[in-house]
Design a protein around this motif. Sequence first.
Motif, mmCIF file in Angstrom:
data_model
loop_
_atom_site.group_PDB
_atom_site.id
_atom_site.type_symbol
_atom_site.label_atom_id
_atom_site.label_comp_id
_atom_site.label_asym_id
_atom_site.label_seq_id
_atom_site.Cartn_x
_atom_site.Cartn_y
_atom_site.Cartn_z
ATOM 1 N N CYS A 1 0.835 -1.205 0.000
ATOM 2 C CA CYS A 1 0.000 0.000 0.000
ATOM 3 C C CYS A 1 0.866 1.251 0.000
ATOM 4 O O CYS A 1 0.557 2.242 -0.683
ATOM 5 N N MET A 2 1.948 1.212 0.766
ATOM 6 C CA MET A 2 2.871 2.348 0.823
ATOM 7 C C MET A 2 3.429 2.667 -0.558
ATOM 8 O O MET A 2 3.478 3.836 -0.972
ATOM 9 N N VAL A 3 3.859 1.633 -1.284
ATOM 10 C CA VAL A 3 4.422 1.850 -2.624
ATOM 11 C C VAL A 3 3.360 2.435 -3.553
ATOM 12 O O VAL A 3 3.625 3.385 -4.306
ATOM 13 N N ALA A 4 2.151 1.881 -3.516
ATOM 14 C CA ALA A 4 1.075 2.378 -4.386
ATOM 15 C C ALA A 4 0.718 3.816 -4.054
ATOM 16 O O ALA A 4 0.477 4.639 -4.956
ATOM 17 N N LEU A 5 0.678 4.149 -2.769
ATOM 18 C CA LEU A 5 0.332 5.514 -2.373
ATOM 19 C C LEU A 5 1.453 6.492 -2.704
ATOM 20 O O LEU A 5 1.184 7.635 -3.107
ATOM 21 N N ALA A 6 2.702 6.055 -2.554
ATOM 22 C CA ALA A 6 3.823 6.927 -2.931
ATOM 23 C C ALA A 6 3.794 7.212 -4.425
ATOM 24 O O ALA A 6 4.025 8.351 -4.865
ATOM 25 N N ALA A 7 3.499 6.195 -5.220
ATOM 26 C CA ALA A 7 3.403 6.392 -6.670
ATOM 27 C C ALA A 7 2.287 7.361 -7.018
ATOM 28 O O ALA A 7 2.435 8.234 -7.879
ATOM 29 N N ALA A 8 1.150 7.225 -6.324
ATOM 30 C CA ALA A 8 0.018 8.107 -6.593
ATOM 31 C C ALA A 8 0.310 9.550 -6.198
ATOM 32 O O ALA A 8 -0.293 10.488 -6.748
ATOM 33 N N GLN A 9 1.224 9.751 -5.245
ATOM 34 C CA GLN A 9 1.647 11.103 -4.898
ATOM 35 C C GLN A 9 2.570 11.701 -5.951
ATOM 36 O O GLN A 9 2.559 12.904 -6.199
ATOM 37 N N ARG A 10 3.380 10.855 -6.589
ATOM 38 C CA ARG A 10 4.417 11.348 -7.489
ATOM 39 C C ARG A 10 3.935 11.496 -8.933
ATOM 40 O O ARG A 10 4.394 12.382 -9.661
ATOM 41 N N ALA A 11 3.059 10.614 -9.364
ATOM 42 C CA ALA A 11 2.657 10.608 -10.775
ATOM 43 C C ALA A 11 2.021 11.922 -11.240
ATOM 44 O O ALA A 11 2.299 12.374 -12.363
ATOM 45 N N PRO A 12 1.161 12.568 -10.444
ATOM 46 C CA PRO A 12 0.564 13.818 -10.941
ATOM 47 C C PRO A 12 1.584 14.883 -11.299
ATOM 48 O O PRO A 12 1.414 15.625 -12.278
ATOM 49 N N GLN A 13 2.662 14.982 -10.514
ATOM 50 C CA GLN A 13 3.691 15.975 -10.822
ATOM 51 C C GLN A 13 4.433 15.617 -12.115
ATOM 52 O O GLN A 13 4.790 16.498 -12.899
ATOM 53 N N ARG A 14 4.656 14.318 -12.326
ATOM 54 C CA ARG A 14 5.299 13.893 -13.573
ATOM 55 C C ARG A 14 4.448 14.279 -14.772
ATOM 56 O O ARG A 14 4.937 14.827 -15.762
ATOM 57 N N VAL A 15 3.158 13.974 -14.684
ATOM 58 C CA VAL A 15 2.271 14.258 -15.815
ATOM 59 C C VAL A 15 2.080 15.757 -15.998
ATOM 60 O O VAL A 15 1.998 16.246 -17.132
ATOM 61 N N ALA A 16 2.041 16.493 -14.903
ATOM 62 C CA ALA A 16 1.950 17.950 -15.024
ATOM 63 C C ALA A 16 3.144 18.493 -15.798
ATOM 64 O O ALA A 16 3.005 19.400 -16.639
ATOM 65 N N SER A 17 4.323 17.919 -15.550
ATOM 66 C CA SER A 17 5.514 18.357 -16.275
ATOM 67 C C SER A 17 5.416 17.989 -17.756
ATOM 68 O O SER A 17 5.832 18.768 -18.626
ATOM 69 N N LEU A 18 4.872 16.809 -18.062
ATOM 70 C CA LEU A 18 4.687 16.436 -19.473
ATOM 71 C C LEU A 18 3.750 17.418 -20.175
ATOM 72 O O LEU A 18 4.014 17.872 -21.292
ATOM 73 N N LEU A 19 2.646 17.733 -19.502
ATOM 74 C CA LEU A 19 1.680 18.663 -20.101
ATOM 75 C C LEU A 19 2.272 20.059 -20.238
ATOM 76 O O LEU A 19 2.071 20.739 -21.261
ATOM 77 N N ALA A 20 3.014 20.488 -19.227
ATOM 78 C CA ALA A 20 3.619 21.821 -19.273
ATOM 79 C C ALA A 20 4.669 21.929 -20.367
ATOM 80 O O ALA A 20 4.954 23.034 -20.855
ATOM 81 N N SER A 21 5.245 20.787 -20.755
ATOM 82 C CA SER A 21 6.299 20.799 -21.777
ATOM 83 C C SER A 21 5.748 20.768 -23.202
ATOM 84 O O SER A 21 6.524 20.837 -24.159
ATOM 85 N N MET A 22 4.444 20.688 -23.367
ATOM 86 C CA MET A 22 3.879 20.530 -24.714
ATOM 87 C C MET A 22 4.033 21.748 -25.624
ATOM 88 O O MET A 22 4.206 21.587 -26.836
ATOM 89 N N PRO A 23 3.972 22.983 -25.121
ATOM 90 C CA PRO A 23 4.166 24.122 -26.028
ATOM 91 C C PRO A 23 5.640 24.227 -26.438
ATOM 92 O O PRO A 23 6.436 24.927 -25.807
#
Length: 403
Positions: free
Chosen positions: A287-309
């Motif tokens: 559960c700890m690993v899954a919750l840590a991943a769920a905390q980190r993934a949004p920031q990763r995807v936000a960076s992908l989206l921010a890099s699109m322009p």
Amino acid sequence: MSSIFEGFLSTSEVLEAFNERNFIQAMLRFEASLARAQARAGLIPESAAQSIIGTCKVDLFDVAKIVRESGRAGSIAIPLVKSLRDTVALFNAEAARFVHFGSTSQDVIDTAMALVTREALALIEADLNKAVGALLELAERHAATPMLARTLMQPASVTSFGLKCAGWAAPLVRSQQRLRSAAGNALSVQLGGAVGTLAQMNGKGREVTALMASELGLKAPSSVWHTQRDEWVALGCELALLVGSLGKIGKDIALMGQYEVGELAEPAEPGRGGSSAMPHKRNPVACMVALAAAQRAPQRVASLLASMPQEHERALGNWQAELAEWPGLLMSAHGSARAMAQALPGLEVNTQRMRANLDALRAALPQDAADEWFNPELAQHAAQLTLAQVKSLRELKAPHQEP
């Protein structure tokens, strides 16, 4: 690619997929495929192609040196191509001028990223299948096992543990479907040359791209995607949705596993979930690993989206920023999928505690409220819903199940 604080949140397999040696081997696969396709299209001599193909072996290269030099060069491709050209020249000086012919740094890096991403997605798919299979089995076994439903973190009414498991499985099955579709669109050969026109290939660029796509098992895109990152980022968004769904399962199991609740526990095995200070503790590490991943993934995807322009035909900074985030997202996704794949098949279900928690609340309620919200027929209704949902999910999975 990993630090001491995140290695245990991922897996050795996905760390291996994104390590320096494996990524450079993927880049060399691009260069070999490019030479082979260009020879077939009549753009370079067959003898030159064979010299290049024979040299595209990672053991022939100083990977650490190439990585060190990438900082000054501004791209891992530049020192690799130079080293490849120099090595080819040792055996066939004439062939050296055809190394990387008509291509550009982003072509080799994007294609290599597609190749290693495909490896990581296969790992995620395998563990997702295990997790979903375990959840569907739990759902069928406990279709009529009564337990408290909880809303707004408070006890509510009767549901069944089987229905809860089916509810955990459904988003994972949907993610599998969407990931396959997104990967089919995103995992493409990148081949555009300096500005996306493949001007040096004398009108044979599409033929070369198609030949490379066939050999590498990637999609032949309809256009160059140097700064068209929508399909690639869409795949990243789907990965983040999967991580969120796995995190939801981890959160529920962790809450149900608290000592005061005691309804679930992760599998017990030596070295799993121990405490450095308190021998009675049993930490829910999956559960700890899954919750840590769920905390980190949004920031990763936000960076992908921010890099699109990205600027014009080739980006300055944004593409490079995107690249740096991508491995971390896949590491989190596979770490989470693996954690649940390991925990769910052996999940310890305390049906007596589920019933005791339910009965304790029922006894504390006025009789009319207890009769309305804790009628035994509610558990049977949940069981019917569970079996219907499991049947639907198995049908949805069926076309993609392993033989």
